[in-house]
Design a protein around this motif. Structure first.
Motif, short mmCIF file in Angstrom:
data_model
loop_
_atom_site.label_atom_id
_atom_site.label_comp_id
_atom_site.label_asym_id
_atom_site.label_seq_id
_atom_site.Cartn_x
_atom_site.Cartn_y
_atom_site.Cartn_z
N MET A 1 0.74 -1.15 0.01
CA MET A 1 0.07 -0.02 0.03
C MET A 1 0.98 1.21 0.08
SD MET A 1 -2.84 1.05 2.73
CE MET A 1 -1.94 0.70 4.38
N ALA A 2 0.44 2.26 -0.77
CA ALA A 2 1.10 3.50 -0.84
C ALA A 2 0.40 4.56 -0.20
CB ALA A 2 1.74 3.70 -2.41
N LEU A 3 1.11 5.48 0.56
CA LEU A 3 0.44 6.41 1.43
C LEU A 3 1.05 7.98 1.09
CD1 LEU A 3 -0.61 4.76 4.61
CD2 LEU A 3 -2.21 5.28 2.72
N GLY A 4 0.57 8.80 0.71
CA GLY A 4 1.09 10.14 0.56
C GLY A 4 0.76 11.13 1.89
N ASP A 5 1.68 11.98 2.12
CA ASP A 5 1.13 12.92 3.33
C ASP A 5 1.15 14.29 2.79
OD1 ASP A 5 3.86 13.75 3.55
OD2 ASP A 5 4.31 12.33 4.98
N GLY A 6 0.87 15.33 3.71
CA GLY A 6 0.98 16.53 3.52
C GLY A 6 2.14 17.25 3.28
N GLY A 22 11.21 -0.17 1.95
CA GLY A 22 12.12 0.76 1.38
C GLY A 22 12.31 2.27 1.83
N ALA A 23 13.09 3.11 1.30
CA ALA A 23 12.94 4.62 1.70
C ALA A 23 11.72 5.22 0.88
CB ALA A 23 14.45 5.08 1.23
N PRO A 24 11.26 6.29 1.72
CA PRO A 24 10.17 6.88 1.32
C PRO A 24 10.47 7.88 -0.18
CG PRO A 24 10.64 7.56 3.46
CD PRO A 24 11.57 6.85 2.93
N PHE A 25 9.74 8.14 -0.87
CA PHE A 25 9.70 9.02 -2.12
C PHE A 25 9.45 10.39 -1.67
CE2 PHE A 25 7.86 4.80 -3.54
CZ PHE A 25 8.43 4.88 -4.91
N VAL A 26 10.17 11.27 -2.23
CA VAL A 26 10.24 12.75 -1.78
C VAL A 26 9.99 13.46 -3.14
CG1 VAL A 26 10.93 14.77 -0.65
CG2 VAL A 26 11.31 12.32 0.17
N PRO A 27 8.65 13.57 -3.78
CA PRO A 27 8.60 14.13 -5.08
C PRO A 27 8.87 15.66 -5.16
CG PRO A 27 6.38 13.45 -4.42
CD PRO A 27 7.54 13.01 -3.22
N ARG A 28 8.28 16.23 -4.08
CA ARG A 28 8.65 17.72 -3.75
C ARG A 28 7.59 18.24 -2.54
NH1 ARG A 28 5.45 21.04 -8.38
NH2 ARG A 28 5.04 22.72 -6.94
N ARG A 29 7.93 19.36 -2.21
CA ARG A 29 7.09 19.54 -0.91
C ARG A 29 5.71 20.20 -1.48
NH1 ARG A 29 9.06 16.74 2.69
NH2 ARG A 29 11.22 17.30 3.22
N THR A 30 4.69 19.03 -1.49
CA THR A 30 3.30 19.44 -1.70
C THR A 30 2.40 18.30 -1.09
OG1 THR A 30 1.96 19.65 -3.43
CG2 THR A 30 3.50 18.13 -3.98
N ILE A 31 1.07 18.64 -0.79
CA ILE A 31 0.36 17.71 -0.36
C ILE A 31 0.01 16.52 -1.48
CG2 ILE A 31 -2.15 17.39 0.38
CD1 ILE A 31 -1.97 19.99 1.52
N ILE A 32 0.39 15.22 -1.12
CA ILE A 32 0.14 14.26 -1.85
C ILE A 32 -1.33 13.91 -1.69
CG2 ILE A 32 1.07 11.91 -2.57
CD1 ILE A 32 3.10 13.70 -3.09
N ARG A 33 -2.13 13.94 -2.79
CA ARG A 33 -3.38 13.55 -2.61
C ARG A 33 -3.83 12.13 -2.84
NH1 ARG A 33 -7.21 17.87 -4.67
NH2 ARG A 33 -7.29 19.18 -3.06
N GLY A 34 -2.88 11.33 -3.45
CA GLY A 34 -3.31 9.74 -3.67
C GLY A 34 -1.98 9.22 -4.29
N ALA A 35 -2.07 7.90 -4.46
CA ALA A 35 -0.90 7.19 -5.01
C ALA A 35 -1.72 5.89 -5.63
CB ALA A 35 0.06 6.74 -4.18
N SER A 36 -1.23 5.11 -6.65
CA SER A 36 -1.75 3.87 -7.26
C SER A 36 -0.76 3.28 -7.89
CB SER A 36 -2.78 4.17 -8.16
OG SER A 36 -3.36 3.17 -8.93
N PHE A 37 -0.65 2.06 -7.70
CA PHE A 37 0.44 1.07 -8.39
C PHE A 37 -0.25 0.60 -9.53
CE2 PHE A 37 1.56 0.38 -3.95
CZ PHE A 37 2.77 0.52 -3.92
N ASP A 38 0.82 0.30 -10.51
CA ASP A 38 0.44 -0.55 -11.76
C ASP A 38 0.21 -1.88 -11.03
OD1 ASP A 38 2.87 -1.76 -11.45
OD2 ASP A 38 3.87 -1.14 -13.31
#
Length: 182
Positions: A1-6, A22-38
């Motif tokens: 399961m993938a979870l994003g945060d504020g 594993g290590a977290p992803f840090v795309p950029r400083r923004t609120i992550i609204r959702g995530a979905s795997f292939d």
């Protein structure tokens, strides 16, 4: 399961062990609204209010340039064959379709493609069409997360248009009925 945060961090959890993977992803400083795997779990879509990202899960690297997805993005999904990515935004109500190999937007945004978190978008099984709900009717619940009990469905061809195959007969009957035909 993938979870994003504020804070703009995405974490992947093993739901069987409740352990961080594993290590977290840090795309950029923004609120992550959702995530979905292939389907295979090797790629991950994430989205914020205006952008969609595609990640390689193993390396935690971005696979494509940022995909501008409109305003107030509420979801992003892979097509059944995973060759396309669709995002739904609510301001205005639109769906955008991207090539999953290049990140290029395919065609123009599909305007009027109403969606909300209670009734998200979906590809048909063959990936040729996107299904959304109809816009809210007068007197419908004010809560944007409440499904409209009298709402119908809209079926949109996936850009860049037809694959050269004829329109399915069942879809032609629905379109005719909605337009006031038989």
């Amino acid at each position: 399961m993938a979870l994003g945060d504020g804070e703009g961090v995405i974490k992947i959890w093993d739901i069987a062990t409740n352990e961080l993977v594993g290590a977290p992803f840090v795309p950029r400083r923004t609120i992550i609204r959702g995530a979905s795997f292939d389907r295979g779990g090797g790629r991950l879509l994430s989205w914020n209010r205006q952008e969609v990202y595609l990640w390689d899960v193993a390396s935690r690297t971005k696979l494509l340039p940022v995909m501008p997805a409109g305003k107030e993005v509420i979801t992003a999904i892979f097509s059944p064959d995973e060759s396309r990515i669709a995002s739904a935004a609510t301001a205005p109500a639109e769906v955008r379709v991207f090539d999953a190999a290049t990140g290029a937007m395919l065609g123009e945004p599909i305007l009027g493609a109403n969606s909300n978190t209670a009734a998200p978008i979906s590809f048909t099984a063959d990936g040729r069409f996107i299904v959304t709900q109809t816009p809210p009717l007068p007197g419908a619940p004010a809560n944007p997360n409440s499904p409209n009990p009298t709402a119908g469905l809209l079926v949109w061809p996936v850009p860049p248009g037809s694959s050269g195959q004829p329109l399915p007969e069942w879809l032609a009957r629905i379109a005719s009925a909605v337009a006031g035909g038989e």
